[in-house]
Design a protein around this motif. Structure first.
Motif, PDB file in Angstrom:
ATOM      1  N   ASN A  82       0.873  -1.228  -0.066  1.00 25.37           N
ATOM      2  CA  ASN A  82      -0.008   0.115  -0.202  1.00 25.37           C
ATOM      3  C   ASN A  82       0.909   1.222   0.007  1.00 25.37           C
ATOM      4  O   ASN A  82       0.191   2.243  -0.682  1.00 25.37           O
ATOM      5  N   ASN A 114      -7.598   1.975   3.235  1.00 23.47           N
ATOM      6  CA  ASN A 114      -8.343   1.345   4.311  1.00 23.47           C
ATOM      7  C   ASN A 114      -9.600   0.968   4.188  1.00 23.47           C
ATOM      8  O   ASN A 114     -10.325  -0.081   4.558  1.00 23.47           O
ATOM      9  N   ASN A 166     -10.144  -1.974   1.900  1.00 23.17           N
ATOM     10  CA  ASN A 166      -9.819  -3.125   2.620  1.00 23.17           C
ATOM     11  C   ASN A 166     -10.957  -3.551   3.317  1.00 23.17           C
ATOM     12  O   ASN A 166     -11.273  -4.782   3.792  1.00 23.17           O
ATOM     13  N   LYS A 182     -13.463  -5.089   1.327  1.00 27.02           N
ATOM     14  CA  LYS A 182     -12.976  -6.554   1.009  1.00 27.02           C
ATOM     15  C   LYS A 182     -13.395  -7.620   1.839  1.00 27.02           C
ATOM     16  O   LYS A 182     -13.629  -8.779   1.582  1.00 27.02           O
TER      17      LYS A 182
END
Length: 440
Positions: free
Chosen positions: A363, A397, A400, A403
Motif C-alpha cells: 500500500n 483502508n 480493505n 473487501k
C-alpha cells in the motif's frame, strides 16, 4: 531597477569594456573575427553596429545586453539588428528588456510591415522559455496590429498566441477557451494554418474530454485539407478515437477503415492498437491481449499499450504477466513530458501500477504511485504530498474494509469515511485534482 553605465556613444561603451578586459583593438578584432579597421570605426561611431559584431560584444567583451540596447536608442539601428537583439535577449528571460526591444522593432514598421510582424510572431512563438513572458510579448505585437487595423495579422497573432498558451498543460480547460476565441478569426488565416489550427484545437478538445467538439474540429480541418497529408491522417485518427471514447464503436470502426488507407508509416501502428481496443469492447478480451502483446514488441510508442495490458491483466487477475511488464518499465517510460499525450500516458501508468501494488499488499508503494500520477499535472509541495498520502491511505483502508465484508455502518468505517471526506474537501480547495486523473 536596472543599473546602466552612462556613456554618450556606443563606441565609448565598447572601448570602456575592451579596456576593462585588457584587450587591444587588435585582440578584440581577432577574437571577434572582424578586421582591425572596423573596430576602430565602430569605436569612433563611424559605422553602425552590425549583427556579426553583436555576439562578440556579449561573449568577448561581456557587455550586458541592457547597456547595448540603452545606447542604441539614440543611434540609427536597422530592423535586422533589432531582431537580432531580441533573439539574443530572449534566453535571458529579462521581460523589461525584451519588451523594450519589441517596442523598437515595432517602431521600424512602415506601411507594409506584414513580414516584420510575422517574423516577430514566429520568433516569440518558437522560443521555448517562459510561457507568461512569451504571451506578454505576443500581446504587444497583437495590440500593434489592432491599432493598424491589420485584421489578418491580428488573426495570425491570436493563432500563434494559442500555440504558446496551449503548452501550459496545467491550464488546459482555460487555454481551450483561448483557442475557441481564434475561431472568430479563423477565416482570415491562410488555408494551411487553418488546417493546423483545427487539428490542434481538436486534439486539445479530446484531452479535456470534449469528444463531440473534437470530432467537429477534426472534420473542419479535413474539409480544408485538399491533400493527402499527415494532418488529415491524424485528424481522421482523432475522429476515430473520439467516437471510441464516446462508446460509438460502429463509427469508430468506420473511421478506422478510413485511417488504414493513408500511406504513412505511423498509420499501421495506430490501426493495430485501436483494433485491439475495439476487440476488447466487443468482448474478445483474450484476442485483444494477444494482439496487444504483439503490438508492444513492434510499437515505438509503448506506454498506451502497456496501460491497456495492465488494465486487462487486472481484470483477469493475471499477476504473472503484470509483474513481467512492470519489471520492464525502463523500456517504455520516457522523460519526454512535452505533450499531453505523453503526460497522460505516464499518469495512467502510475495509476495502473499503483492498483497492482495495492493488490499485492504494497500500500505504501501504491500511494507513492498515485502521488506520482498527480505530480504529472500539478507541482506539489511537501504539504500537498502529505495530504495526498493521508487521503490515499484512508481510501485504501476503506477498500480493505469493504473487501473483508465489514458493514458501512461500523463505527470504524464511518470514521474512515469522514476522514476521507475531510481530506478530499481540503485537496479540492487547493485545486490539486483540477487536472489530475485521480479526479475521475
Amino acid at each position: 531597477m536596472r543599473s546602466v553605465m552612462v556613456y554618450e556613444k556606443l563606441g565609448e561603451l565598447i572601448r570602456c569594456y575592451r579596456n576593462r578586459e585588457n584587450k587591444t583593438q587588435q585582440d578584440f578584432a581577432k577574437e571577434a573575427g572582424i578586421d582591425h579597421e572596423s573596430v576602430i570605426a565602430i569605436e569612433k561611431g563611424e559605422i553602425p553596429l552590425e549583427h556579426a559584431v553583436l555576439k562578440s560584444l556579449l561573449v568577448v567583451l561581456h557587455i550586458p545586453m541592457a547597456e547595448i540596447v540603452a545606447h542604441l536608442v539614440t543611434e540609427e539601428v536597422s530592423t535586422e539588428l533589432w531582431l537580432s537583439l531580441l533573439e539574443a535577449s530572449l534566453p535571458s528571460q529579462d521581460r523589461r528588456l525584451c519588451e523594450d526591444i519589441v517596442v523598437h522593432v515595432l517602431a521600424c514598421c512602415n506601411e507594409d510591415c506584414e513580414d516584420l510582424l510575422l517574423r516577430l510572431y514566429q520568433m516569440i512563438q518558437k522560443w521555448t522559455g517562459s510561457i507568461e513572458m512569451r504571451l506578454e510579448l505576443l500581446d504587444n505585437v497583437i495590440s500593434f496590429a489592432r491599432s493598424r487595423d491589420l485584421q489578418s495579422l491580428v488573426a495570425k497573432g491570436l493563432f500563434y498566441r494559442y500555440l504558446v498558451e496551449r503548452d501550459d498543460f496545467s491550464r488546459m480547460e482555460e487555454t481551450f477557451q483561448s483557442g475557441q476565441a481564434v475561431l472568430h478569426y479563423v477565416e482570415l488565416l491562410p488555408r494551411d494554418e487553418r488546417v493546423v489550427f483545427y487539428y490542434k484545437l481538436g486534439v486539445h478538445a479530446f484531452h479535456i474530454d470534449r469528444f463531440y467538439e473534437s470530432i467537429e474540429l477534426a472534420k473542419l480541418g479535413i474539409a480544408e485539407d485538399s491533400s493527402v497529408s499527415t494532418y488529415k491522417a491524424y485528424s481522421t485518427l482523432l475522429i476515430c478515437s473520439s467516437y471510441f471514447r464516446l462508446e460509438e464503436y460502429d463509427q469508430a470502426e468506420k473511421y478506422l477503415k478510413v485511417i488504414s488507407q493513408f500511406p504513412f508509416s505511423f498509420v499501421q501502428e495506430h490501426v493495430d492498437f485501436l483494433t485491439t481496443k475495439l476487440l476488447e469492447k466487443r468482448g474478445n478480451v483474450d484476442l485483444a491481449i494477444s494482439q496487444l502483446q504483439k503490438c508492444l514488441t513492434l510499437s515505438s510508442h509503448k506506454i498506451g499499450i502497456v496501460n491497456a495490458l495492465l488494465r486487462l491483466y487486472l481484470s483477469k487477475n493475471d499477476c504473472t504477466s503484470a509483474k513481467h511488464i512492470l519489471q520492464q518499465e525502463q523500456e517504455y517510460l520516457s522523460v519526454d513530458y512535452l505533450n499531453p499525450i505523453s503526460i497522460k500516458g505516464h499518469a495512467y501508468y502510475f495509476i495502473n501500477k499503483g492498483k497492482w501494488l495495492h493488490r499485492w499488499g504494497k500500500n505504501s508503494e501504491a500511494v507513492d504511485c498515485y502521488i506520482q500520477s498527480v505530480s504529472m499535472f500539478v507541482e506539489l509541495t511537501e504539504n500537498d504530498i502529505e495530504l495526498l498520502r493521508k487521503m490515499e491511505r484512508t481510501r485504501l483502508n476503506m477498500m480493505n474494509a469493504a473487501k473483508i465484508g465489514r458493514n458501512l455502518t461500523d463505527t470504524s468505517v464511518v470514521q474512515l469515511s469522514q476522514e476521507l471526506d475531510t481530506y478530499i474537501v481540503e485537496i479540492q480547495k487547493k485545486g490539486i485534482f483540477k487536472n489530475s486523473l485521480l479526479r475521475d
